[in-house]
Design a protein around this motif. Structure first.
Motif: not given
Length: 445
Positions: A2-26
């Motif tokens: 149910l989480a596949a491709g879903k929007k993810v937000t985070a309270t913090a992510w490294r340098g706001h660099n897209r390489r480490f963005k929250p959406g990587n987990v889905t």
């Protein structure tokens, strides 16, 4: 998922660099991950499912190439603007699967509350698994031995069309008692006779407590009896050794021989092809060692199981027809829930599924791919009972079949013959710890 491709937000992510963005987990990719800045060891990820959805499973994986870091976390579901905790855990590692009661929610929040360094999460999956049931019907139970003062810790094997049951005899459960091991034989499971009896005489004020005997059939068609021995001076345990004996026919037994496993407790050896495998546990360090041997005497360590920190100990192993290895693990810390673990060759990377239930003296068999029958001590309305349950690969568990038992009880031996489970166990519910044999009709999940 149910989480596949879903929007993810985070309270913090490294340098706001897209390489480490929250959406990587889905995103479904093994090579991407979310992480925080150095020094940030607590943070949350929120997965928006888009609409209210029933959920009851949560899977999370760390980015293992950079090491295991997470030490503590929670999982929460949004209930009309209020976050309600549905599960929590300690280590994550390669894969952690959490089971929790059915919940309807539009958002799930995963919060790292403790980490050795900045957390790295590569994958999150969310599921709804409908409840599944099987059936277990108790056919009969009979007491087969109570001649010792205290009869306990059983195991069972079928060899050359005869039944063999082994167990410990002593005066007490533990604590400096001289434990002895007996083997019984029966053609029909009704009439039993003793065919072997082992004890280690005390020496230099040291008492040897033989216990936890297990019996299995070797690759070359012999019976192998294994047992641990606790060494006591008074009531203080001063060491541990393991012993093994063999029989070509079930009637003539050799002497007890020492194995090379010392100061660890090998639980239940199981033969697969021409090798015997066992998990031994080290109480002081709370570590599990996967070990193998060509002969049941000389073992080598394959790996130390990277296990969640829940004080693991007694572990039963089983192989399926594809050489995949499964383990049922007892724990003694926090909620004391058992885990079902699995690994593929060479058996160095393990995933763990919590079962949400304490199981003491655990044993299990594989019924079919993804379906298992498990037994051991469980607590029913606060009372210890020997129980049998059906479990699937998601950790879904049937209602327990409670055997006539109570007090000091558990440590079952299990043999499945056709659709009938033969199960030995011990119990003191009739006043004296005695050995029982149950026959159970099994209809799998």
């Amino acid at each position: 998922n149910l989480a596949a491709g879903k929007k993810v937000t985070a309270t913090a992510w490294r340098g706001h660099n897209r390489r480490f963005k929250p959406g990587n987990v889905t995103d479904g990719a093994d090579s991407t991950y979310w992480c925080t800045d150095d020094g940030i060891t607590t943070a949350s990820l929120t997965i928006d499912l888009g609409r209210p959805t029933f959920v009851n499973r949560f899977l999370v994986q760390e980015y293992i190439p950079l090491g295991q870091r997470i030490e503590k976390f929670t999982v929460e579901a949004d209930n009309k603007g209020t976050w309600q905790k549905v599960s929590e855990g300690t280590t994550v590692g390669y894969k952690c699967i959490l089971r929790f009661p059915e919940t309807e929610t539009a958002k799930i929040r995963f919060t790292v509350t403790g980490s050795k360094a900045c957390p790295l999460v590569s994958n999150i999956e969310i599921y709804y698994i409908p409840e599944k049931t099987g059936s277990l019907s108790l056919i009969e139970v009979r007491k087969i031995w109570d001649r010792g003062d205290y009869n306990s810790f059983t195991d069972l094997a079928l060899f050359n069309n005869r039944w063999y049951c082994t167990f410990r005899e002593g005066k007490h459960h533990a604590g400096g008692d001289q434990g002895k091991v007996r083997v019984l034989e029966s053609r029909d499971g009704v009439r039993w006779q003793s065919v072997a009896f082992y004890e280690i005489p005390s020496k230099d004020s040291v008492v040897y407590d033989l216990r936890d005997p297990k019996i299995t059939v070797t690759a070359d068609g012999r019976l192998m009896l294994s047992a641990g021995a606790s060494l006591y001076t008074g009531t203080e345990r001063t060491g541990m050794i393991s012993k093994v004996a063999f029989s070509p026919d079930g009637k003539h037994w050799g002497v007890l021989q020492p194995t090379n496993i010392k100061n660890r407790w090998p639980w239940r050896p199981v033969w697969h092809n021409d090798t015997v495998w066992v998990v031994s546990y080290e109480a002081e360090t709370q570590r599990l060692f996967l070990e193998k041997s060509p002969d049941g005497i000389q073992y080598t360590t394959v790996t130390v199981l990277d296990y969640p920190d829940n004080f693991p100990n007694e572990t039963t192993l089983r192989f399926d027809n594809n050489n995949q290895l499964f383990a049922l693990i007892r724990t003694e810390k926090e909620n004391k829930q058992a885990f079902l673990a699995t690994a593929k060759p060479p058996y160095r990377e393990w995933s763990f599924t919590p079962l949400g239930q304490y199981i003491g003296g655990p044993n299990f068999l594989i019924l079919s791919p993804g379906n298992y029958i498990c037994s051991g001590r469980m607590y029913i309305e606060g009372e210890p009972k020997t129980c049998v349950v059906l479990v699937n690969s998601e950790g879904e568990m049937s209602e327990p079949l409670v055997l006539p038992s109570g007090g000091d009880t558990s440590y079952p031996g299990m043999v499945l013959k056709d659709d009938l489970l033969w199960l030995s166990y011990y119990s003191s519910h009739e006043g004296k710890a005695a050995v029982y044999l149950a026959k159970i009709k099994v209809k799998s999940l």
